[in-house]
Structure formats: structure tokens, C-alpha cells
Motif scaffolding. Structure first.
Motif, PDB file in Angstrom:
ATOM      1  N   GLU A 173       0.991  -1.091   0.104  1.00 43.21           N
ATOM      2  CA  GLU A 173      -0.010  -0.204   0.085  1.00 43.21           C
ATOM      3  C   GLU A 173       0.345   1.102  -0.187  1.00 43.21           C
ATOM      4  O   GLU A 173       1.832   0.915   0.651  1.00 43.21           O
ATOM      5  CB  GLU A 173      -0.582   0.321   1.236  1.00 43.21           C
ATOM      6  N   PHE A 174       0.318   2.088  -0.979  1.00 42.30           N
ATOM      7  CA  PHE A 174       0.559   3.319  -0.823  1.00 42.30           C
ATOM      8  C   PHE A 174       0.461   4.882  -1.355  1.00 42.30           C
ATOM      9  O   PHE A 174      -0.264   4.256  -2.303  1.00 42.30           O
ATOM     10  CB  PHE A 174       2.700   3.107  -1.766  1.00 42.30           C
ATOM     11  N   HIS A 175       0.997   6.030  -0.853  1.00 45.66           N
ATOM     12  CA  HIS A 175       0.239   7.087  -1.466  1.00 45.66           C
ATOM     13  C   HIS A 175       0.860   7.931  -1.053  1.00 45.66           C
ATOM     14  O   HIS A 175       1.267   8.361   0.097  1.00 45.66           O
ATOM     15  CB  HIS A 175      -1.234   7.058   0.040  1.00 45.66           C
ATOM     16  N   PHE A 176       1.672   8.448  -2.329  1.00 41.57           N
ATOM     17  CA  PHE A 176       2.264   9.400  -1.784  1.00 41.57           C
ATOM     18  C   PHE A 176       1.785  10.855  -1.674  1.00 41.57           C
ATOM     19  O   PHE A 176       2.892  11.242  -0.388  1.00 41.57           O
ATOM     20  CB  PHE A 176       3.191   9.560  -3.787  1.00 41.57           C
ATOM     21  N   ASP A 177       0.704  11.178  -2.206  1.00 41.44           N
ATOM     22  CA  ASP A 177       0.497  12.876  -0.952  1.00 41.44           C
ATOM     23  C   ASP A 177      -0.706  12.597   0.355  1.00 41.44           C
ATOM     24  O   ASP A 177      -0.005  13.801   0.560  1.00 41.44           O
ATOM     25  CB  ASP A 177      -1.175  13.059  -2.334  1.00 41.44           C
ATOM     26  N   ASP A 178      -0.906  11.377   0.619  1.00 44.28           N
ATOM     27  CA  ASP A 178      -1.471  11.425   2.006  1.00 44.28           C
ATOM     28  C   ASP A 178      -0.290  11.096   2.858  1.00 44.28           C
ATOM     29  O   ASP A 178      -0.165  11.583   4.034  1.00 44.28           O
ATOM     30  CB  ASP A 178      -2.352  10.251   1.928  1.00 44.28           C
ATOM     31  N   TRP A 179       0.828  10.304   2.812  1.00 43.17           N
ATOM     32  CA  TRP A 179       1.851  10.220   3.141  1.00 43.17           C
ATOM     33  C   TRP A 179       2.983  11.246   4.001  1.00 43.17           C
ATOM     34  O   TRP A 179       3.898  11.558   4.457  1.00 43.17           O
ATOM     35  CB  TRP A 179       2.325   9.135   3.063  1.00 43.17           C
ATOM     36  N   GLY A 180       2.204  12.315   2.724  1.00 45.36           N
ATOM     37  CA  GLY A 180       3.323  12.963   2.477  1.00 45.36           C
ATOM     38  C   GLY A 180       5.677  13.118   1.746  1.00 45.36           C
ATOM     39  O   GLY A 180       6.067  13.236   2.867  1.00 45.36           O
ATOM     40  N   ILE A 181       5.171  11.642   1.153  1.00 45.47           N
ATOM     41  CA  ILE A 181       6.494  11.285   0.851  1.00 45.47           C
ATOM     42  C   ILE A 181       7.069  12.796  -0.367  1.00 45.47           C
ATOM     43  O   ILE A 181       5.800  13.310  -0.639  1.00 45.47           O
ATOM     44  CB  ILE A 181       6.488  10.290  -0.363  1.00 45.47           C
TER      45      ILE A 181
END
Lengths: 380, 380
Positions: A173-181
Motif C-alpha cells: 500500500e502506498f499513498h504518495f500525497d497522503d503520506w507526505g512523500i
């Protein structure tokens, strides 16, 4: 003999993708190609779960990591790297090359950095300009909790968050925007079910600002994210792209989108769980404290010789798994289930391991491993 | 509509090559792949006419040029570049990036540097560490006499001779060893009849010594010729190569070897001559004073509008040629015959130009161009 690949890159390429790539070549300034590239860009944003640009560079994943480091940092910048395997070490080497030094946290192979330790590092280095993490460390089959780690960084520091997602994207699972990457990189020959040759790099707004600072002196030409971003805005590339690979990627991304990214993540989680269950049922131990969903790291069966075991897998059964690396060569091996794999493939690889154990004279009750795989998927 | 590509990269890919690339992917550390790579290395030596290593990098031709400049030169080194088009200019940009400045000789587009002028430059700059030349300048379709230029350099200077052979290799006679060249680069999507994605770099003994000088600080990671050479010695690559492209290259090089490199060169010379004869017979003028055998640069027919002419070629006839670049956009166009082309293909492209001229109302006696092509091949 039928050959089956269980390595964490290259991974198997679906026939649909192969056929798309076998069509006559088209020119990269042709509207037909630019339409394909626009769709690829759109589907890459879906893959990384971002509204920000994801650029496609014609190089390996390492080239993508270098593009990020060289486009964001310069001589004297303090950048923290976390080295718990070969690819964490690569971050360190790249950061040393472009900043002149590195603040490296080394951890034992098979472990992952904890949020607590990261918090402490951030306190020790309040001037850090960036932190380089590895989502799924391929050499050890170990996953890091990127969501939590990124939250800790964003809470305690202004440092940019760089994530090597090379074997994680499409598996975890990966959320570039939501996780602030700020930066995440993957390679075509991993979760994307493609031949090698493309690196995909997602770039946050903060990272874009840093890249485009007027005072920033370019330290690279071909691997420049600044150039890549300028061209991306017009769904173009600064240099001749690997046209046939981009066309194949269009097909692969369409397949991922039609399966649905949440389903792709869940499939990998469940394949990894079944693979571990099969190995454990056969008496093997899992190497990592936090095993990846992309590749399962296993200690060799007790009493087994790696060469003999691998020969039985490869030459008698057509199965290629990955050896251990560096200090763990001959001690562990790695079974990949990253990309184009389904539940029956797990039966295949665990079944082949049973056959190899039998062939080299290890104790075995045939069916133990495959039964565990069946139960993992079907219940008790 | 049948589509036919007459652009100087990507160039058409033979079906045999497409089929080889469509086979199931194999792992790059597999003995089967390493055997293929060994044969590719051997056939690349034949292609460049050298006994020295030719390394395959997974990037575009520009990446190969950057690997050469960054691996050979550093801050403060004096390097002469010759800029008579877009790709000469690229040498200058790369040299400026890695040495901090450049000694640039600019020439009008469509011309090539003379041996006399080069001799003078060498006298003015006895401290030059390298000279960057372009064998076939793609943007202007102009060839340089690399054999003579290299002889002049070797007689009057210790400077390394770097040749952009991107659209020359496989079209123009070339002898890396006999002509005393130190670096020559080509790209897979040019004379090699492949999709884009690989750069091939031949490296002389002198250049290898320079690259391996202990004091030399690396300025690049992914595009390092030092790393590429170390791996090449074991028929390996430092990073995951574009496996499917290397496998396609194996097929393409086997085709070139079976045709014979001398025949490949003669074929291109004769295709270029017939293409020029066809254009001249149709009343057009050749743009360059020294036209390339890879791509023929032609002034637009008098009274023709580029967009209208190109639309007639592309939409009514399925033919893609290349536009002029920069200041010559809309003034010249370029017909490629680089790679997988034969004599009947020249009839096709000149025939299509006749049809386009007719369609947009230019004066034409149908058959004039194609007759000139026939006579060029068959005699009067």
C-alpha cells in the motif's frame, strides 16, 4: 522444460504486454506516441496515488535514485540515509557522491528502522535536508513502515522524504500525497510487470520547488529531474525515450488500473503470507523481522547446500529464485511474488521447493508445504 | 493505411528482432543472458572495428555522451567541441557541465570542420585534453571526415578523440582502432535497427587509462564508464540492463554480421546517393555541403509550405520524414535511410514525395524522381 521466474526483477512479463511491444515502432514525437505517454503519465499518478508528476526516465532504478539525489542536493547538504541492505547502501553511495558526505544509519540486515530511532536521528540532525528510506529492501526482503516513518519526519523536520519504492510500488500500500512523500522511485521490471529499462520518479511540490530553485547548479544532464519535469508538462521527454518500453508500460498500467490498485496490494499481501506459510510448514525460518510483500526471504533448509538446492530447483524444475547477497550468500534465498503472480503460482514455487528438498535428500513429508499454501488461501 | 518511418531514430525494427524481444523475459544474472551479452560484446567490437571493449549502457545516446565526458574529464580540463548543429551543441553543454567551460568552435549548420581549421585549433590550444566531434550530425544530415580529422589530431596533439557516432555507426565506414579514435558512441535506435534505450560506447586503451587513473574522482554513478568497464570484463553490467533490448540487439548484430559490415556501409552510401538523385531530379536542392549517408537533408521544394507538404506525406501516404530543426524548421526536411532500408524503400519515399508534390499543386512530371532512383541503382 518450462521455465518459471521467481526473482525480484526482472519479473514475468504478461503476454499482452509482450505483444504490445512487438508492434512496429513509432516515432516519439508522433502524436500517437505522445497520446500514449499522456495516458502513461495519468496512470502513473494513479499507481503512486498522487496528483503530482511522475516522470519516466530511460534507465534502471538506480538511475532514478541518482536523478533524485543529484537534482535535489549539492555539496555540503546534510542528507540522512538508512542502510539495512544493498539498496540502502546505494542511497549512501549516491548521497556521498553528490554532497561530499552522508549521515548514515546502519542497521543489521533483515531489520527495518523504527519510528523511535528515526525521531532520535531527526533530533540529532535538525539541519538534515533530506532522508533516504527504502520501502522494500530487496536484498533482505524487508519492508519498512513508510507511512509512519514519513509522518514522524513531517512532524519533526523540514527534510525531504525520499523513498526507494523499487520493489514496493505495486506490492505494498502506498499513498504518495497522503503520506507526505517527496520522492518515490520504482523500476519497470518490478511490480510493473515489464522488462527492465525505465525508472519512474514521483516528485512532490516541495521537491519541484527545490529542483527549480534558480541558484541550483545542475550536476547532471541526462538524469536531470528539472529537464524531465519541463518535458513532462507537455507529455514529452527531454531525450529519446525507450519507446517500446513506454508502450509496454501503457499496457501494464492499464492492466493494473483494471485490477484496481487496492486489489493489487491485497493480492501481494496474500501471496506473501501463503509463501511464508508454505516455507514455515516445510521447516524453514523466515529471515526478516518484517518480511516484504514483494519478496520472501528464507533461511536455507537445515542441512541444505545452496548450490545443490538451487541446482535441483533450476535444472530439475525450471524454477529460478534469488540467492542471498553479500554475507548471506549461501545462507538465505529469496522467493519473489512481485508483479504478475497469482495464487496458483505460490503452489508451484512451494511445490518445486518440496521436490528440490526430496531430490537432495532432506527430510520431507510430501504435500506439507503445498497444503499450507492451500490453507492460507482457502482456510482450514 | 500502411505506415512507413523515414526518420533518423527511431528507425524501423526488423520482425526477427521484434520476435526475439517478445520471448519470455530471462534474468540478467542467468548464464543464458550472460552468454547473449558476451556475444553482443563480441559483435559490437566487430561493428566498431575494434579489439577494445564496447560497453552497453541502458540509456539514450545522450546518456552515452555524458558517460564519456563525465568519466574522462573534470573541472578545469580544456576540451574542444565542434558545434555545427544540435548534437555538436550537446557536446558543448556536456563539456561545460563537467569541466566548467568549453572551447567551442561554431560552424554554420550544414557544414563540417575542415582538417586545416582543426589543425589551427590544435595549435591555438596545445593543452586540450580532448576533442569532441560528430561523425554524422543528425540535425543537418552532414558527415565529417572522421578518418582525416582523427589523423590530424593524433599527429598534432595528445588530446583524446571523442566521436558522436550516433547516426554514423552502421552507415559510414568506421575503424575505431585503425583511425585512432578514443571514444565512439552510438544508440540502439539508429543504424542498429532497434528500439531506443541502449547506448553503446567503444573505449580505447588510452581512454581506459584515463578513466582508471587513481586520482580521478567519480562525478557520476549510473553513467560511470569505470563501473561499466569493470563489469564488461566479466561480460556483465553494473546495473540491471534493459534485458529485452540487449536480446534484440543480439539479433540485430547477428543480421549486420551476416550481411557484412563493409556491405552495410556500401548499402547506405548507395541508398543516400539514390535518395539525393531522386530529390535533385524533382528540382530540390541538397542542404548540406557534405551529406550524410544516414539521413539526406533537403531544402523544401520551391513554393511548398512545410505543414501542407508534410500532411500530404503523412496523412495521405503514411510516410513520416523528419522536419528541419531550430532555424531550419519549415525550410528543410530530412529523409532517413539509416538501418533497415533497401533499394526499393528509396523508390517508396521518393515516389511518395512525388505524390505529395502533386497533391499540394507543385509543378511535377510524375516519374521523374523514381526514374532517377532507378537509374542510380541500375545505371542509365
Amino acid at each position: 522444460m518450462k521455465k518459471r521466474l521467481f526473482t525480484p526483477g526482472p519479473t514475468p512479463v504478461p503476454e499482452e504486454v509482450m505483444l504490445r511491444m512487438a508492434a512496429p515502432i513509432i516515432h516519439h514525437r508522433n502524436p500517437e506516441f505522445m497520446e500514449i505517454l499522456a495516458r502513461v503519465h495519468e496512470n502513473l499518478r494513479y499507481l503512486f496515488q498522487t496528483t503530482q508528476p511522475v516522470v519516466a526516465l530511460s534507465c534502471s532504478g538506480t538511475g532514478g535514485m541518482e536523478a533524485a539525489v543529484s537534482s535535489l542536493f549539492g555539496e555540503g547538504d546534510k542528507v540522512i540515509t538508512v542502510n539495512a541492505g544493498k539498496f540502502g547502501e546505494r542511497w549512501t553511495e549516491l548521497v556521498q557522491l553528490y554532497t561530499g558526505s552522508s549521515t548514515e544509519e546502519t542497521l543489521p540486515w533483515g531489520s527495518a528502522i523504527t519510528p523511535e530511532r528515526l525521531k532520535q536521528l531527526l533530533k540529532e540532525h535538525p539541519d538534515a535536508k533530506g532522508i533516504c528510506l527504502t520501502h522494500s529492501e530487496t536484498s533482505t526482503g524487508t519492508a519498512s513502515d513508510i507511512k509512519t516513518l514519513s509522518a514522524v519526519i513531517r512532524e519533526h523536520s523540514e527534510a525531504l522524504v525520499l523513498v526507494d519504492g523499487i520493489t514496493a510500488i505495486g506490492a505494498h500500500e502506498f499513498h504518495f500525497d497522503d503520506w507526505g512523500i517527496d520522492i518515490c522511485i520504482t523500476g519497470s521490471q518490478k511490480g510493473l510487470m515489464m522488462p527492465p529499462g525505465l525508472a519512474l520518479v514521483a516528485i512532490s511540490e516541495r521537491a519541484q520547488e527545490r529542483i527549480n530553485e534558480p541558484a541550483r547548479k545542475p550536476s547532471n544532464y541526462y538524469l536531470s529531474l528539472k529537464k524531465a519535469l519541463e518535458s513532462h508538462a507537455g507529455d514529452d521527454t527531454p531525450f529519446t525515450p525507450a519507446v517500446s518500453l513506454v508502450i509496454g508500460l501503457d499496457e501494464a498500467l492499464t492492466m493494473i488500473r483494471s485490477e484496481g490498485i487496492e486489489h493489487v496490494w491485497k493480492r501481494h499481501e496474500s501471496l506473501a503470507a501463503a509463501c511464508r506459510a508454505g516455507c514455515i510448514a516445510l521447516g524453514m525460518k523466515i529471515f526478516s523481522s518484517s518480511p516484504s510483500f514483494a519478496v520472501t526471504p528464507v533461511w536455507l533448509p537445515e542441512g541444505a547446500d545452496w548450490t545443490e538446492f538451487n541446482d535441483a530447483l533450476k535444472h530439475d524444475n525450471g524454477i529460478t529464485v534469488a540467492a542471498g547477497q553479500d554475507a548471506f550468500k549461501g545462507k538465505i534465498f529469496r522467493i519473489s511474488h512481485l508483479g504478475y503472480y497469482d495464487e496458483l503460482d505460490m503452489l508451484t514455487v512451494i511445490g518445486a521447493i518440496e521436490r528440490a528438498m526430496k531430490a537432495i535428500g532432506l527430510p520431507l513429508t510430501p504435500g506439507t508445504g503445498v497444503t499450507a499454501v492451500q490453507k492460507a488461501f482457502l482456510g482450514k
